[in-house]
Scaffold this motif. Structure first.
Motif, mmCIF file in Angstrom:
data_model
loop_
_atom_site.group_PDB
_atom_site.id
_atom_site.type_symbol
_atom_site.label_atom_id
_atom_site.label_comp_id
_atom_site.label_asym_id
_atom_site.label_seq_id
_atom_site.Cartn_x
_atom_site.Cartn_y
_atom_site.Cartn_z
ATOM 1 N N ARG B 47 -9.662 -25.261 9.686
ATOM 2 C CA ARG B 47 -10.752 -24.832 10.563
ATOM 3 C C ARG B 47 -10.209 -23.467 11.389
ATOM 4 O O ARG B 47 -11.199 -22.572 11.816
ATOM 5 C CB ARG B 47 -11.370 -25.650 11.279
ATOM 6 N N ASN B 50 -10.928 -20.085 9.605
ATOM 7 C CA ASN B 50 -11.952 -19.332 9.658
ATOM 8 C C ASN B 50 -12.376 -19.250 11.160
ATOM 9 O O ASN B 50 -13.661 -19.031 11.185
ATOM 10 C CB ASN B 50 -13.041 -19.753 8.734
ATOM 11 N N VAL B 81 -15.277 -15.819 3.804
ATOM 12 C CA VAL B 81 -14.471 -16.921 3.822
ATOM 13 C C VAL B 81 -15.690 -18.210 3.620
ATOM 14 O O VAL B 81 -16.204 -18.510 4.537
ATOM 15 C CB VAL B 81 -13.759 -17.255 5.062
ATOM 16 N N GLY B 82 -15.590 -18.875 2.609
ATOM 17 C CA GLY B 82 -16.430 -20.161 2.481
ATOM 18 C C GLY B 82 -15.803 -21.059 2.848
ATOM 19 O O GLY B 82 -14.479 -21.433 2.363
ATOM 20 N N ILE B 83 -16.396 -22.139 3.145
ATOM 21 C CA ILE B 83 -15.703 -23.440 3.603
ATOM 22 C C ILE B 83 -16.786 -24.674 3.390
ATOM 23 O O ILE B 83 -17.883 -24.517 3.409
ATOM 24 C CB ILE B 83 -15.454 -23.639 5.280
ATOM 25 N N PHE B 85 -16.779 -29.067 3.685
ATOM 26 C CA PHE B 85 -16.310 -30.144 4.256
ATOM 27 C C PHE B 85 -16.396 -31.603 3.487
ATOM 28 O O PHE B 85 -17.042 -31.421 2.389
ATOM 29 C CB PHE B 85 -16.944 -30.513 5.832
ATOM 30 N N ALA B 152 -21.701 -21.771 -0.677
ATOM 31 C CA ALA B 152 -20.461 -20.885 -0.229
ATOM 32 C C ALA B 152 -20.358 -19.816 -1.179
ATOM 33 O O ALA B 152 -19.958 -18.774 -0.615
ATOM 34 C CB ALA B 152 -19.290 -21.843 -0.115
#
Ligand SMILES: Nc1ncnc2c1ncn2[C@@H]1O[C@H](COP(=O)(O)OP(=O)(O)O)[C@@H](O)[C@H]1O
Ligand SMILES: [Mg+2]
Lengths: 377, 247
Positions: B47, B50, B81-83, B85, B152
């Motif tokens: 976290r 990004n 930036v893809g995230i 979870f 993403a």
């Protein structure tokens, strides 16, 4: 398997593991059903007898006495019916369970209904004159019909106030909740202001706020007062004047506080990782609120929001303390002049005609939304 | 220059130090796996990369941009930036297609039809074209996570951060997601992956970092980490993970 009540040949033909335990379960289910039935019968007989005796003695058995007797008996019968349902589960297949529990419930409900009707009839019969008085005071057809046009005219004002105030509340509460959620240290005073506002107006009785706003504001020299002082026009037969506007302001202040809280709880109910996911995609804070948080929050706040609007609709009647000639004021004056409350009953019916469909609509919307968004197997 | 450069990052929540001086690099086309017990700081580190969390000390540089807490700069950075979870990724009030289209339309300002074409193409590639109009709640957990990855990817990021994206899944759904991750790696996507899937880390990662109490106490090629760990804690962690059958 649809084994009969007294266990036909189907039971013997069942697989071996339908053993003794299940059979005794069946017996218990049957006996419970018998219990439900007998409780109902006993309730019927006991209540009936008591009332017969009282009626025969010519004494008036009061309402509270009737209630005290009927309520525990009725509840007992319902509990038995419920037990019967729980115990029969999985005895021999869901279909049979379903059928039996329905039977048990039907028996209990029938019993209670009959007992209630029976005792009610006895009650009416034993104190007939009182019931005639009740009917005349609340349901005098003559009074309702003669007062109704006036009451309806007044009620139109309730609806107008409601619609305008509802609109204002939705916007005003949004302003408050946004104020309260503002980030950063610089916005702290605004946040505090919003919190104080919500606390104060949620804490004050609506009638006090209305009184203070409608009678107090005109005494001040606030610019808004001079602006609305001479407002006076008619839209669709509704007179819009200073009193109307002040009434709307008062109700907006009261309900704005409630609805701001509803909005806030809605926003907070959206899982934090939803905003994290949105921010992670590059959406700005505003876009996240607009496209991700708000749409979910709104769906969740529909029921509490509708509840507040039903409350708002009803509380328009409080404007009578300010001398607004809305429905309740009209009905009340009519009732006072005629020593009869039927006009107020007429107004009550007007309210119900609006509020009951509102609750139904809410339930429908909620259910539809759930069906759309959730997997049904 | 590395795609991601983390230098001396310290992250505190109140008085607790969650990241305690982290240094690490991710080169382009590299897959870096973060392993470590839960609570060791893997998610927090991702976290911070990004900018979803602000750091107290140190610097993070991503694709040549310094990560600082400035909304406009962060939003620009996050396009690259893809995230994804562990759970709750998809927006439940939007269909799969709408989920995938949202950011390209709102952030990249693609036209709706362009975004739709791109989204359908990506969904078709993972064999979920027929689910485009479903709501997320109707998908299996594995399908949801794959859509989250696709969402993403629709931003055409230069870097993907995956935070234990298989941990909340039923065991039989883990593989489809892992396969997709492997495919991404083969296509040369740069990825930082926090994971408990040691098999994935061993077979796919170019580098494995072992985190313990907010520090990277061992890092290197997976072959080295998994066969000859130098640090006592690493071998202990690996032994315990092996015992619980996650390898
Ligand atoms: N928002 C937060 N506030 C306070 N403590 C947090 C917060 N997020 C994480 N932590 C703490 O930081 C530590 C590391 O958490 P995390 O990065 O989620 O570890 P991991 O992903 O390796 O399980 C944990 O001890 C956790 O309790
Ligand atoms: Mg984590």
């Amino acid at each position: 398997m649809t084994t009969g009540v007294d266990g036909g040949p189907g039971r013997e033909a069942g697989p071996l593991n339908h053993g003794i335990k299940e059979r005794s379960n069946q017996d218990r289910a049957r006996s419970l059903r018998a219990h439900g039935l007998s409780i109902s019968v006993v309730a019927l007989v006991v209540l009936g007898t008591i009332f017969s005796i009282f009626a025969a003695l010519g004494s008036e058995f009061n309402f509270i006495g009737w209630f005290c007797l009927a309520l525990p008996l009725g509840m007992l019968a319902l509990i038995y019916a419920r037990r019967a349902e729980e115990r029969v589960v999985d005895v021999d297949g869901p279909a049979a369970d379903e059928q039996r529990s329905r039977q048990a419930r039907r028996l209990a409900v029938t019993g209670i209904t009959l007992a209630s009707i029976y005792t009610f009839v006895l009650l009416v019969w034993s104190s007939w004159s009182g019931f005639v008085d009740v009917a005349n005071t609340f349901f005098s057809w003559e009074n309702i019909s003669s007062s109704f046009p006036l009451v309806l005219e007044g009620f139109k004002l309730n609806i107008a106030v409601f619609i305008v105030a509802e609109f204002c509340v939705l916007i005003w509460a949004l302003v408050i909740v946004v104020m309260r959620q503002l980030p950063g240290r610089a916005a702290a005073p605004l946040r505090w202001l919003a919190i104080i506002y919500v606390d104060v107006f949620r804490g004050l009785p609506a009638i006090v706020t209305i009184y203070l706003v409608v009678f107090g504001l005109p005494l001040t020299d606030l610019p808004i007062i001079s602006d609305i002082e001479n407002v006076n026009f008619v839209v669709w037969g509704i007179q819009i004047d200073q009193l109307f506007i002040l009434g709307v302001i008062a109700l907006t202040l009261v309900y704005g506080a409630y609805v701001a809280e509803v909005y806030r709880s809605g926003i907070e109910s959206v899982h934090w990782s939803q905003s994290a996911a949105a921010r992670g995609l590059g959406l700005s804070e505003g876009q996240t609120l607009r496209h991700v948080v708000m749409p979910q929050a709104v769906r969740r706040v529909i029921p509490p929001l509708m509840n507040d609007f039903i409350g708002l609709q009803k509380d328009t009647a409080l404007l009578n303390v300010a001398g607004v000639l809305e429905g309740f004021n009209v009905a009340r004056i009519y009732a006072g002049n005629n020593f009869n409350l039927s006009s107020v009953m007429g107004l009550g019916i007007c309210f119900l005609v609006i509020t009951i469909p509102m609750t139904r609509l809410t339930d429908y919307l909620v259910k539809r939304d759930q069906n759309r968004m959730q997997a049904n197997s | 220059m590395a795609l991601v450069e983390v230098r001396g990052v310290v992250k505190k929540f109140g008085d607790t130090t969650v990241l305690d001086g982290i240094d690490f690099d991710v080169e382009e086309h590299q897959v870096v796996c973060l392993i470590g017990a839960s609570g060791s700081g893997k998610s927090t580190l991702l976290r911070c990369i990004n900018g979803l969390e602000a750091t107290q000390e140190g610097t993070v540089t991503v694709v040549g941009r310094k990560v600082i807490q400035d909304d406009i700069k962060l939003n620009r950075l996050r396009r690259d930036v893809g995230i994804v979870f562990q759970a709750y990724n998809l927006f439940p009030h939007m269909t799969v297609l709408e989920n995938v289209m949202l950011a390209p339309v709102k952030v990249l300002h693609l036209s709706k039809s362009e975004a739709k074409t791109r989204a359908r193409e990506l969904l078709a590639r993972i064999g979920m074209a027929d689910k485009a109009d479903e709501y997320p709640d109707r998908l299996s957990g594995g399908q949801q996570q794959r859509v989250a990855i696709v969402r993403a990817l629709a931003m055409q990021p230069k870097l993907m951060l995956l935070d234990e994206i298989t941990s909340a899944l039923d065991p039989e759904l883990v593989n489809e997601v892992l396969l997709m991750m492997i495919e991404l790696a083969e296509q040369g996507m740069t990825m930082v992956v926090a994971t408990h899937e040691m098999g994935f880390a061993r077979d796919v990662a170019h580098k494995v970092c072992f985190l313990h109490s907010g520090r990277i106490i061992e890092e290197g090629h997976p072959k080295k980490i998994f066969t000859t760990p130098t640090h006592e804690r690493t071998s202990e962690f690996l032994r315990r993970t092996l015992e619980s059958g996650q390898m």
